[in-house]
Motif scaffolding. Sequence first.
Motif, PDB file in Angstrom:
ATOM      1  N   SER A 353       0.825  -1.210   0.000  1.00 14.13           N
ATOM      2  CA  SER A 353       0.000   0.000   0.000  1.00 14.13           C
ATOM      3  C   SER A 353       0.857   1.258   0.000  1.00 14.13           C
ATOM      4  O   SER A 353       0.404   2.315  -0.460  1.00 14.13           O
ATOM      5  CB  SER A 353      -0.920   0.003   1.218  1.00 14.13           C
ATOM      6  N   ARG A 354       2.107   1.149   0.490  1.00 13.98           N
ATOM      7  CA  ARG A 354       2.982   2.320   0.553  1.00 13.98           C
ATOM      8  C   ARG A 354       3.895   2.437  -0.671  1.00 13.98           C
ATOM      9  O   ARG A 354       4.675   3.392  -0.758  1.00 13.98           O
ATOM     10  CB  ARG A 354       3.853   2.258   1.810  1.00 13.98           C
ATOM     11  N   GLU A 364       3.110  11.173   6.346  1.00 14.37           N
ATOM     12  CA  GLU A 364       1.752  10.834   5.902  1.00 14.37           C
ATOM     13  C   GLU A 364       0.744  10.952   7.037  1.00 14.37           C
ATOM     14  O   GLU A 364      -0.312  11.595   6.896  1.00 14.37           O
ATOM     15  CB  GLU A 364       1.729   9.400   5.368  1.00 14.37           C
ATOM     16  N   GLU A 400     -10.466   9.784   0.250  1.00 12.54           N
ATOM     17  CA  GLU A 400     -10.470   9.092  -1.043  1.00 12.54           C
ATOM     18  C   GLU A 400      -9.563   9.796  -2.048  1.00 12.54           C
ATOM     19  O   GLU A 400      -8.827   9.134  -2.813  1.00 12.54           O
ATOM     20  CB  GLU A 400     -11.905   9.021  -1.581  1.00 12.54           C
ATOM     21  N   VAL A 403      -5.842   9.097  -1.282  1.00 12.80           N
ATOM     22  CA  VAL A 403      -5.422   7.754  -1.708  1.00 12.80           C
ATOM     23  C   VAL A 403      -5.306   7.693  -3.228  1.00 12.80           C
ATOM     24  O   VAL A 403      -4.336   7.143  -3.769  1.00 12.80           O
ATOM     25  CB  VAL A 403      -6.427   6.701  -1.185  1.00 12.80           C
ATOM     26  N   SER A 404      -6.281   8.264  -3.950  1.00 14.89           N
ATOM     27  CA  SER A 404      -6.259   8.224  -5.423  1.00 14.89           C
ATOM     28  C   SER A 404      -5.078   9.006  -5.982  1.00 14.89           C
ATOM     29  O   SER A 404      -4.494   8.617  -7.005  1.00 14.89           O
ATOM     30  CB  SER A 404      -7.567   8.799  -5.974  1.00 14.89           C
ATOM     31  N   SER A 409      -1.472   6.409   1.920  1.00 13.00           N
ATOM     32  CA  SER A 409      -1.869   5.023   1.718  1.00 13.00           C
ATOM     33  C   SER A 409      -3.209   4.760   2.395  1.00 13.00           C
ATOM     34  O   SER A 409      -3.579   5.455   3.344  1.00 13.00           O
ATOM     35  CB  SER A 409      -0.790   4.094   2.291  1.00 13.00           C
ATOM     36  N   PRO A 410      -3.937   3.745   1.951  1.00 12.00           N
ATOM     37  CA  PRO A 410      -5.256   3.460   2.552  1.00 12.00           C
ATOM     38  C   PRO A 410      -5.184   3.163   4.047  1.00 12.00           C
ATOM     39  O   PRO A 410      -6.076   3.544   4.799  1.00 12.00           O
ATOM     40  CB  PRO A 410      -5.739   2.233   1.765  1.00 12.00           C
ATOM     41  N   VAL A 413      -5.262   6.299   6.141  1.00 12.98           N
ATOM     42  CA  VAL A 413      -6.602   6.880   6.236  1.00 12.98           C
ATOM     43  C   VAL A 413      -7.433   6.127   7.265  1.00 12.98           C
ATOM     44  O   VAL A 413      -8.161   6.724   8.068  1.00 12.98           O
ATOM     45  CB  VAL A 413      -7.296   6.870   4.848  1.00 12.98           C
TER      46      VAL A 413
END
Length: 514
Positions: A353-354, A364, A400, A403-404, A409-410, A413
Amino acid sequence: MRQSIFTKLKQQEGKETEKQLGTNSVEAKVKSALSDKVSDNLNTLKKAIGDPEDLNLRYITIGKFQKKCGIAYLSGITDTNMINQEIIQTLQQNLQEVDGSPLENIKLEMIAVSSVTELDDMKKIIDFVLDGQTVFFLEEEEQALIIGTAGGDKRAIENPQSENLIQGPREGFVESLEVNLALVRRNIRDPSLRFKTYEVGTRSKQKLVLCYVEDVINPKILEEVIYRLESIELEYITDVSQIEQWIEDSSLSPFPQMLSTERPDKVAFEVLHGRFAIFVDGTPFTALGPVVLSDINKSMEDYNQRWITASLLRILRVIASLIALFLPGIYIAMVLFHPGMLPTTLVFSIAASREGMPFSAIAEILLMAATFEMLQEAAIRLPRIIGQTIGIVGGIVIGEAAVSAGIASPIIVIITALTAIASFCSPYYSVAISFRAVRFGIMLVSAFLGLFGLILAFLVLVIHVTNLKSFGVPYSFTVLPTVKHELMDNIIRGPITKVEEQYIFLQNQLKKSK
């Protein structure tokens, strides 16, 4: 209490200013003695307070010989219906000649108001007028009557705005001190209930009331709070939180040493269990003390639910408090310093994810945490409907989008959102704010020292809480209770038949000796 350096410097500066320019206080402008002329007294009163637009002066003639009198009051903070019907109309209808002392006769027979006192000091009269009372002057008399007409428009009693309950009373305090005290009196019909009144604010002269039950509160705690209240030196009080900051034990602690509430049932419950409450005129919030660590996760609704449900809710709040304080720090420490302590699958998931992230993990999470803090603050300051939309939609859209765009990273969040939700599981907003402040410090220490820094931060918090006191009562008193029955209303809430009336430190010494 000790006078701060700031207070001493302010007093010295005030004395120097008075020597140069002369004091502007009412006491220096006005002579204490009254004149036997109604016009002179009304003119003195008018000049002393600057002849404001809301000052109403009225001349009346009463009696067979048309004896001259005058009244003065400030509109907006007085009950004008009472003035018109119970004072002016009554005086004009009583045209008989008075016998004996005219002022005493008017006080006893003509004015149909329950609270009437005689006064011959113009300085005190001015204070009463500014408090919403009506002053009555009579020709050839060097005394005046102070008539209790304080009133004016008041906000209606409604649901508390900051403390919502599913099951419980729906009444909340308002800005009127008299209404708030009446709400407490309605809940506590005990002759030992005491209301001790003070005047705070060197210029605003607001009323402050200390509420307690005389034969329940510990005398040492009562003596300490009275001593601190008598030391207050503020020009104007906007909220009871300023009183809290003045009389608290440690101003450097992030944790509240008194708790604020809008609920009369909460005040009644705590006062009957040995605590005290502080009311300030002009605010719907009431301060409660002393406070211990277990109090920050208690809600009045706990006592309205079955003990198993209430205990589970309290445990949930404790877990949420730990998440709000330590979850971001644990993530930072594990990802940056100790990835080998995590399961392999989780490490690969975090690494995937990173991948391609332009910032480090600490950058982050600080960025996302600061963004959510700003969203929360914006949701509070904006109108309620717009604020709810900003808080919910803004958080989803920004998370969102981040992340996009590959900025966060998700998992960052998710951690940030979970931490923000957990911080508001506390029943008190002041506690949630404290957790938010401490959390950033733990995150920074974890970023530099890893798990060692996280443990060090935890030990510092434990030492601080152990040394912290609230009006002489140890803040950590109920963390490790010394008596079995104290467990019945600590992290868990035992059956209602097993909950002890008070903690030992709150018990009156007279009761302990029995």
